[in-house]
Every structure is written in C-alpha cells, then in structure tokens.
Design a protein around this motif. Sequence first.
Motif, short mmCIF file in Angstrom:
data_model
loop_
_atom_site.label_atom_id
_atom_site.label_comp_id
_atom_site.label_asym_id
_atom_site.label_seq_id
_atom_site.Cartn_x
_atom_site.Cartn_y
_atom_site.Cartn_z
N TRP A 188 68.08 -49.76 71.03
CA TRP A 188 67.11 -48.92 71.72
C TRP A 188 67.77 -47.62 72.19
O TRP A 188 67.16 -46.54 72.13
N ALA A 189 69.02 -47.72 72.66
CA ALA A 189 69.72 -46.52 73.13
C ALA A 189 70.02 -45.57 71.97
O ALA A 189 69.81 -44.36 72.07
N ALA A 190 70.50 -46.12 70.84
CA ALA A 190 70.88 -45.28 69.70
C ALA A 190 69.68 -44.72 68.96
O ALA A 190 69.69 -43.56 68.53
N ASP A 191 68.64 -45.55 68.78
CA ASP A 191 67.49 -45.12 67.98
C ASP A 191 66.38 -44.51 68.83
O ASP A 191 65.67 -43.62 68.36
N GLY A 192 66.22 -45.01 70.06
CA GLY A 192 65.13 -44.54 70.90
C GLY A 192 65.49 -43.38 71.80
O GLY A 192 64.90 -42.31 71.73
N LEU A 193 66.50 -43.58 72.64
CA LEU A 193 66.86 -42.53 73.60
C LEU A 193 67.39 -41.27 72.91
O LEU A 193 67.11 -40.16 73.34
N LEU A 194 68.15 -41.45 71.83
CA LEU A 194 68.66 -40.27 71.14
C LEU A 194 67.56 -39.49 70.42
O LEU A 194 67.75 -38.32 70.08
N ALA A 195 66.42 -40.13 70.17
CA ALA A 195 65.28 -39.38 69.61
C ALA A 195 64.81 -38.32 70.60
O ALA A 195 64.40 -37.23 70.21
N ILE A 196 64.89 -38.63 71.91
CA ILE A 196 64.55 -37.65 72.94
C ILE A 196 65.55 -36.50 72.90
O ILE A 196 65.18 -35.31 72.96
N PHE A 197 66.82 -36.83 72.79
CA PHE A 197 67.88 -35.83 72.71
C PHE A 197 67.64 -34.87 71.54
O PHE A 197 67.73 -33.64 71.67
#
Length: 421
Positions: A72-81
Amino acid sequence: MTPNLFSRGSWPEARRIADVLRKETIGGALLLAGALIALVWANSSWADSYHALLGLRVGPAAWHLDLSLATWAADGLLAIFFFVAGLELKREFVAGDLRDVRRAAVPVAAAAGGVAVPALFYTAANLGGAAQGWAIPTATDIAFALAVLAVVGRHLPTALRTFLLTLAVVDDLLAIVIIALFYTADLAVLPLGLALVPLVLFTVLVQRRVRSWWLLLPLACAAWALVHASGVHATVAGVLMGFAVPVLRRDGADEPGLAEHFEHRFRPLSAGFAVPVFALMSAGVTVGGLDGLFSALTDPVAIGVVLGLVVGKPVGITLATWLAARFTRATIDAGLAWIDVVALAVLGGIGFTVSLLIGELAFGAGTARDAHVKVAVLTGSLTAAVLATVILRLRNRTYRRLHEAEQVDADGNEIPDVYER
C-alpha cells in the motif's frame, strides 16, 4: 544575445519556488525521520514486529486489493507523490519560466544525463550479473535533496534552486516511464483498457474546472485500482492524472489555475505523510553489524548502485549541462561558476524514494538482493549528501552575496529590485 545558464527568472516564479521548497524541506525532515526509525526498528530486538507490520494485509479481497501495508505504501502512497510531481512539471512547462524552451532545455538535458550515466555505471559493475537493477541509481529524491539544501544551501540563488527542483521532478518522471516499460512483468490488457474510462472521465471533469472531491476522488481511486490490476505499476496512474489537470484558467486571468490549487492541497499530504510513511515501510533493513554491512556493500549490485549515485549522477548531470551550454553557446550567469553545477550534480546523487521502489521491483521485496540495494541506496545517498555539503559550504560566501542582492527592495513595493530590471 548570448543566453545565460541559471539566469534569474521572474519574481512570481521565484516566490512560488520558495514556497515549494519550504514544504518539501519539511517533508525531507520527516522522510529522514521515517528512514531512521525504520533502520533502528529493523535492527533492534523488536525487528520481528517491524516485519510483521510490513506484511500485515488490509483491503477488500473481492477486488484483489488485500495488499500488505508495504505494498500500500509503495503502490498507493507514492501515487500521491507522483500526482504532485505531474502537476509540478506540467505547471512549470505551461505557465512557469520553463515554458521558454531555452530555459527548459538545460534541466531536462541534465535530468536525462543523470538517468543515462548512472545506469551505465551500474551495468558496467554488473556485466553478466544482476543487470535488471540498472535503473536503481537513476532518480534523485526531491525531499531528501531539498532537506540537505535547506541546511547547507540557504543562500543558494533562486535559479539554481529551480534547476535542482526541475531536474529532480523530471528524472523521477523518467524513472516512472522506466518502471512502466521495463518493470511490468505481467500485463493484463482488460483492466488497463478499463482504466481509460475513469481516467477519461477524470480528465473531462478537471478540464471543466470541477473541484468537487466527491466526484474526482472515486474516479481517481478507480483508475488507480484498475492500473494496479493491469500489472503496470499503480503510480503511473498518479502521473497521468497530474498531467490531465489544466494549468491555466478558462477566463485567461493571471491567477492560480486548477493545477496550482491541487498542488497546494496535495503537496502537504505527499511531503508530510505519503513519502515519510513509504520511507518507514521501505528503509528498514537488517544490517547484521559490520560483517553484514561489508557483505552487502561488496555485492556487485550494491557496488553498482553506489557508483551510480556517487559518481554516475554528478558526471551525467554536469556533462549534460556542459553539452547544453556548448550547443546553445550559453555562459554561466554572473557570480556563478561551474563548481556550482558540480555541487548540484553531486546533490542529485541523493536517490532514496524511487531508488528503493525500483530495487523492490527489480529483485523482489524482502529478498537478500533487495536488502543489499537498501544498504547501497542509503550509503550512496549519505555519501552524496556529505560531498555536496562540503562543496556548498565552500561556496557559501558567494551564495550569501548573491542572495542578499536578490533581497534588495529599495522602492518598497515588495518586489526585489533585481526582478524589476
């Protein structure tokens, strides 16, 4: 007229860049805190709890989204970045100073050089070996680099800050293209085709300047989920949505457009939460003392990553900038020197967020090679930060003089005199 490299831009752009740097600097401090907590936690007696947290699965299984927190951190949160990075780059090239092709050519060329040359250094160190990690040292970490800049380069001229920020955004986006093209193992065409539906609807709404979150957020989530299901890295969805947002107002007024509005809303979320949490979830590697550190750093993969970041990045960025200057017959702006370009090029060797992400994609999260990549990325980034600090400190007196000249406002109209000439 002979063009100048790093000539002073417009006052509105200088003010906007300063605001961006303040927010990213705070994010950089949080990123470093997250990485430090992860390292201490992963090498403590509570290491099992750290790895259990990474593996904890949450999400709806019916939609194939029962993912681990690390995913979730690599695929989800980095999408925001990357959504914010897409907004930043589009705004810079549509309404910023880089809409002038001559000004844009230098940071774009530098970013390309900073991607190609580190990849060559890595490949040379891994001929006949683990060549799939060639893209690991190609990206500059915006938040980490700007955090260092905030501490040791407070007086850096605005043009150099803009150069570094644009370079970092461009090469992160080049890294996303690399991920989409070279690190997509299994492509599912149907979900990828279906992802076009929410993406098109999202584009239509934002082009009509719709800001309603209850309309845009479900479409963004649907696009992200479908791109994730397709096998293409889900952060690509973030970039595409960032590029879809219009920069200019429909009425032509010289006021912030929708892209800048979204950037103000989402940059604090990206810099203050998404990237630090990713660092917490990704930087934790069990080193195993000096023997473990030596073992990791003698792996050809680690050697290639460190060489790419510490040597390849400075060489690639400096060489590409010099070639751009030779091609355009440009000269360095008054008061600056090529050592300043070298300093920023060395700072560009701080690769963290995207480098860790590509390492996981290349070798698999949790593998021995992935652990070696993490050690190498941390070692290379810290080495680049120290070397850049030394060079910037040596030039600090010159930067202070140039910075003070940028602040003079004799007529008291809040716009420094140098931007009115």
